[in-house]
Design a protein around this motif. Structure first.
Motif, PDB file in Angstrom:
ATOM      1  N   ASP A   5       0.827  -1.205   0.000  1.00 29.78           N
ATOM      2  CA  ASP A   5       0.000   0.000   0.000  1.00 29.78           C
ATOM      3  C   ASP A   5       0.863   1.258   0.000  1.00 29.78           C
ATOM      4  N   VAL A   6       1.984   1.205   0.720  1.00 27.92           N
ATOM      5  CA  VAL A   6       2.914   2.336   0.728  1.00 27.92           C
ATOM      6  C   VAL A   6       3.522   2.516  -0.656  1.00 27.92           C
ATOM      7  N   ALA A   7       3.926   1.423  -1.278  1.00 25.55           N
ATOM      8  CA  ALA A   7       4.537   1.517  -2.598  1.00 25.55           C
ATOM      9  C   ALA A   7       3.577   2.093  -3.623  1.00 25.55           C
ATOM     10  N   THR A   8       2.308   1.781  -3.499  1.00 30.18           N
ATOM     11  CA  THR A   8       1.314   2.351  -4.411  1.00 30.18           C
ATOM     12  C   THR A   8       1.242   3.865  -4.259  1.00 30.18           C
ATOM     13  N   ARG A   9       1.276   4.352  -3.015  1.00 24.88           N
ATOM     14  CA  ARG A   9       1.264   5.793  -2.772  1.00 24.88           C
ATOM     15  C   ARG A   9       2.549   6.443  -3.312  1.00 24.88           C
ATOM     16  N   VAL A  10       3.683   5.759  -3.136  1.00 21.84           N
ATOM     17  CA  VAL A  10       4.947   6.291  -3.644  1.00 21.84           C
ATOM     18  C   VAL A  10       4.909   6.383  -5.165  1.00 21.84           C
ATOM     19  N   ALA A  11       4.306   5.392  -5.811  1.00 24.34           N
ATOM     20  CA  ALA A  11       4.187   5.423  -7.274  1.00 24.34           C
ATOM     21  C   ALA A  11       3.395   6.637  -7.724  1.00 24.34           C
ATOM     22  N   ALA A  12       2.326   6.938  -7.006  1.00 23.32           N
ATOM     23  CA  ALA A  12       1.516   8.105  -7.357  1.00 23.32           C
ATOM     24  C   ALA A  12       2.299   9.391  -7.137  1.00 23.32           C
ATOM     25  N   TRP A  13       3.092   9.442  -6.068  1.00 20.34           N
ATOM     26  CA  TRP A  13       3.940  10.612  -5.799  1.00 20.34           C
ATOM     27  C   TRP A  13       4.942  10.803  -6.938  1.00 20.34           C
ATOM     28  N   ILE A  54       4.016  -3.083  -8.699  1.00 19.27           N
ATOM     29  CA  ILE A  54       3.123  -4.156  -8.291  1.00 19.27           C
ATOM     30  C   ILE A  54       3.765  -4.949  -7.163  1.00 19.27           C
ATOM     31  N   PRO A  55       2.994  -5.728  -6.377  1.00 19.66           N
ATOM     32  CA  PRO A  55       3.571  -6.477  -5.263  1.00 19.66           C
ATOM     33  C   PRO A  55       4.754  -7.335  -5.698  1.00 19.66           C
ATOM     34  N   GLY A  56       5.810  -7.318  -4.890  1.00 21.36           N
ATOM     35  CA  GLY A  56       6.985  -8.117  -5.177  1.00 21.36           C
ATOM     36  C   GLY A  56       8.066  -7.390  -5.936  1.00 21.36           C
ATOM     37  N   THR A  57       7.855  -6.135  -6.300  1.00 24.21           N
ATOM     38  CA  THR A  57       8.897  -5.425  -7.034  1.00 24.21           C
ATOM     39  C   THR A  57       9.940  -4.865  -6.087  1.00 24.21           C
ATOM     40  N   ILE A  58      10.993  -4.308  -6.655  1.00 22.58           N
ATOM     41  CA  ILE A  58      12.199  -4.089  -5.882  1.00 22.58           C
ATOM     42  C   ILE A  58      12.086  -2.933  -4.899  1.00 22.58           C
ATOM     43  N   LEU A  59      11.411  -1.844  -5.255  1.00 23.70           N
ATOM     44  CA  LEU A  59      11.248  -0.769  -4.286  1.00 23.70           C
ATOM     45  C   LEU A  59      10.509  -1.284  -3.054  1.00 23.70           C
ATOM     46  N   THR A  60       9.418  -1.984  -3.281  1.00 29.33           N
ATOM     47  CA  THR A  60       8.646  -2.535  -2.179  1.00 29.33           C
ATOM     48  C   THR A  60       9.495  -3.481  -1.349  1.00 29.33           C
ATOM     49  N   TRP A  61      10.247  -4.323  -2.020  1.00 32.83           N
ATOM     50  CA  TRP A  61      11.086  -5.309  -1.339  1.00 32.83           C
ATOM     51  C   TRP A  61      12.125  -4.625  -0.460  1.00 32.83           C
ATOM     52  N   MET A  99      13.856   7.475  -1.894  1.00 33.75           N
ATOM     53  CA  MET A  99      14.553   6.481  -2.705  1.00 33.75           C
ATOM     54  C   MET A  99      14.259   6.671  -4.187  1.00 33.75           C
ATOM     55  N   GLU A 100      12.997   6.897  -4.525  1.00 30.83           N
ATOM     56  CA  GLU A 100      12.658   7.113  -5.930  1.00 30.83           C
ATOM     57  C   GLU A 100      13.347   8.367  -6.466  1.00 30.83           C
ATOM     58  N   TRP A 101      13.373   9.416  -5.655  1.00 35.26           N
ATOM     59  CA  TRP A 101      14.059  10.652  -6.061  1.00 35.26           C
ATOM     60  C   TRP A 101      15.539  10.381  -6.325  1.00 35.26           C
ATOM     61  N   ALA A 102      16.180   9.690  -5.399  1.00 34.84           N
ATOM     62  CA  ALA A 102      17.616   9.444  -5.525  1.00 34.84           C
ATOM     63  C   ALA A 102      17.927   8.552  -6.721  1.00 34.84           C
ATOM     64  N   LEU A 103      17.108   7.546  -6.949  1.00 36.98           N
ATOM     65  CA  LEU A 103      17.347   6.641  -8.072  1.00 36.98           C
ATOM     66  C   LEU A 103      17.131   7.336  -9.416  1.00 36.98           C
ATOM     67  N   ALA A 104      16.114   8.185  -9.486  1.00 37.93           N
ATOM     68  CA  ALA A 104      15.894   8.956 -10.716  1.00 37.93           C
ATOM     69  C   ALA A 104      17.045   9.926 -10.950  1.00 37.93           C
ATOM     70  N   LEU A 105      17.511  10.558  -9.873  1.00 41.91           N
ATOM     71  CA  LEU A 105      18.653  11.469  -9.992  1.00 41.91           C
ATOM     72  C   LEU A 105      19.883  10.723 -10.491  1.00 41.91           C
ATOM     73  N   ASP A 106      20.096   9.524  -9.966  1.00 42.38           N
ATOM     74  CA  ASP A 106      21.243   8.721 -10.383  1.00 42.38           C
ATOM     75  C   ASP A 106      21.153   8.381 -11.865  1.00 42.38           C
ATOM     76  N   ASP A 107      19.988   7.890 -12.294  1.00 44.92           N
ATOM     77  CA  ASP A 107      19.831   7.465 -13.684  1.00 44.92           C
ATOM     78  C   ASP A 107      19.839   8.629 -14.674  1.00 44.92           C
ATOM     79  N   ASP A 108      19.113   9.690 -14.345  1.00 45.67           N
ATOM     80  CA  ASP A 108      18.838  10.739 -15.325  1.00 45.67           C
ATOM     81  C   ASP A 108      19.771  11.942 -15.255  1.00 45.67           C
ATOM     82  N   VAL A 109      20.551  12.050 -14.178  1.00 46.39           N
ATOM     83  CA  VAL A 109      21.469  13.180 -14.043  1.00 46.39           C
ATOM     84  C   VAL A 109      22.909  12.692 -13.888  1.00 46.39           C
ATOM     85  N   LEU A 110      23.196  11.995 -12.795  1.00 48.54           N
ATOM     86  CA  LEU A 110      24.582  11.637 -12.490  1.00 48.54           C
ATOM     87  C   LEU A 110      25.151  10.597 -13.449  1.00 48.54           C
TER      88      LEU A 110
END
Length: 367
Positions: free
Chosen positions: A38-46, A61-68, A90-101
C-alpha cells in the motif's frame, strides 16, 4: 545508491542467473521481506505527480524491488508515514542517479551539474524551504521527500540524513569528474556515492528509536556502516559493469580501475573484486560480534538490518532485469535466500588483515 529499485521482477525456476558470482553470507538468512504494497502504491503516485520517467507500468506491483527494499528496512510495526517518506526519497535518488549523475553527457556539462547539485544540497538540508513554481523538479521533489520525513522523524535523524546526502552528492560529482583514479581514491568515493550513511539512517528511522549519539558516532559503528556500504557497492559494480558500458555512462567502475591500474583481465578484475568484497564481509562479522553484546535496542536493530541490507542488495542485483539479459529468466526475489546456488559456501579468502587503502584501513582497528 544502487539504481535498480524501479524495475519489474520476473519469476522463474530456482536457478541463479548464468555466470553470476556467488557471494558469501554466513549469518542466518532473514525471513521473507515484509512487503508494504500500500505504501509503494502511494509512492508510485507521488513519483508520477512529479513527472519522473517510468520505465515500466508494472514497477510497483507487489513483489517489485522498491517494495522489497522497504520491507528489508522495516517491520510490520514501522510507521507507514516514515516508509512513505523513505520510498519517495529512494525514488528521487534513483531517478537522480539514472537521469542526471549517470547521464552520458554529465561529464561534458560540469558547470550545469555542479550548480544543480549545490542547489539540491542546500534545499535538502533546509527545513522550511519555500519551493517555487517553475523550479527544477528534482529540487521540488527532493524537498518534498525530506519534508515528509521531517514530519515523522527526529531532528537528529534528519541532520544525519542531510549529512549523508551531502556526502553522497559531493562524492558522486567528484567520482564523475575524476580521471583514472587510484584504487584508494575510487573506493573512498564509491562507498559514499553508493549511499554511505544514508542507508543506515533510513534503517534507523524504521527502528524502535533513534540510535543514541554516543553509539552512532562511535568509530566501530561508523566502520560497520561504511564497510557494509562498500561491500554492497562492489557487488553493484560487478553486476552493473556491462550495463554502464552499453549506456555510455561516464563515471568509472571498480573493474575499470583494476584493469587500468593493475593490467588485469575482466575475469581477473571480477575475481579480485569478489575477494575484496569477502574480506569486507569478514570484517563486518567481527564488527558485529563486537557491537551486538552491549548494544541497546536501537543499535541492535541497526546492526541486524545492515546485514539485511547485504541480502537485499544481492537479491536486487540477481533479480533486476537491468542487470540480466532479457532472455534470462531470473529468480523471484523471495526465492534468492532459499536457493543455495546463489550463495558461496565459504569465502573466497580467509585473510583477516586490513585492505591496503588508507581511506578505509582504519575500519579494522575497531573490530
Amino acid at each position: 545508491m544502487s539504481s535498480s529499485a524501479s524495475e519489474t521482477v520476473q519469476s522463474g525456476p530456482l536457478t541463479r542467473p548464468s555466470g553470476a558470482p556467488r557471494f558469501y553470507y554466513p549469518l542466518p538468512m532473514p525471513e521473507i521481506s515484509h512487503i508494504p504494497t500500500d505504501v509503494a502504491t502511494r509512492v508510485a503516485a507521488w513519483k508520477e505527480s512529479y513527472g519522473f520517467r517510468e520505465e515500466s507500468p508494472a514497477s510497483h506491483i507487489p513483489g517489485t524491488i522498491l517494495t522489497w527494499s522497504l520491507g528489508r528496512f522495516s517491520t510490520k510495526e514501522t510507521n507507514k508515514a516514515v516508509l512513505y517518506g523513505i520510498g519517495c526519497l529512494m525514488e528521487w535518488a534513483l531517478a537522480l542517479d539514472d537521469d542526471v549523475l549517470d547521464h552520458a553527457e554529465a561529464r561534458s556539462r560540469p558547470s550545469e551539474l555542479i550548480r544543480l547539485v549545490c542547489e539540491m544540497m542546500r534545499v535538502l538540508e533546509s527545513p522550511g524551504y519555500h519551493a517555487q513554481g517553475g523550479q527544477n523538479f528534482f529540487i521540488a521533489a527532493g524537498h518534498d521527500a525530506m519534508e515528509q520525513l521531517r514530519a515523522e522523524c527526529t531532528p537528529t535523524q534528519m541532520d544525519r540524513l542531510s549529512a549523508g546526502l551531502r556526502r553522497l552528492l559531493t562524492s558522486a560529482v567528484h567520482k564523475l569528474h575524476t580521471e583514472e583514479p587510484s584504487e584508494d581514491e575510487y573506493l573512498s568515493l564509491r562507498f559514499q556515492d553508493f549511499g554511505s550513511s544514508v542507508y543506515a539512517v533510513l534503517i534507523d528511522m524504521c527502528g524502535p528509536a533513534p540510535t543514541p549519539d554516543e553509539e552512532w558516532n562511535s568509530p566501530a559503528v561508523q566502520a560497520a556502516v561504511e564497510c557494509v556500504t562498500l561491500l554492497c557497492a562492489l557487488e553493484n559494480d560487478i553486476f552493473s559493469f556491462h550495463k554502464e558500458k552499453s549506456e555510455g555512462q561516464p563515471a568509472p567502475n571498480f573493474l575499470d580501475v583494476l584493469q587500468t591500474n593493475r593490467g588485469l583481465s575482466f575475469d581477473e578484475a571480477v575475481a579480485t573484486t569478489v575477494e575484496m568484497r569477502d574480506r569486507l564481509m569478514l570484517l563486518f562479522l567481527r564488527l558485529r560480534e563486537r557491537l551486538m553484546p552491549s548494544a541497546g535496542a536501537p543499535l541492535r536493530n541497526l546492526v541486524e538490518h545492515l546485514g539485511h541490507l547485504v541480502i537485499a542488495n544481492t537479491e536486487v542485483t540477481l533479480c533486476a532485469p537491468r542487470y540480466n539479459p532479457p532472455s534470462t529468466r531470473t529468480l523471484a526475489l523471495e526465492d534468492v535466500i532459499k536457493t543455495p546456488a546463489c550463495w558461496a559456501p565459504s569465502p573466497s579468502t580467509t585473510d583477516p588483515s586490513p585492505l591496503p587503502y588508507p581511506s578505509i584501513s582504519w575500519w579494522w582497528d575497531h573490530c
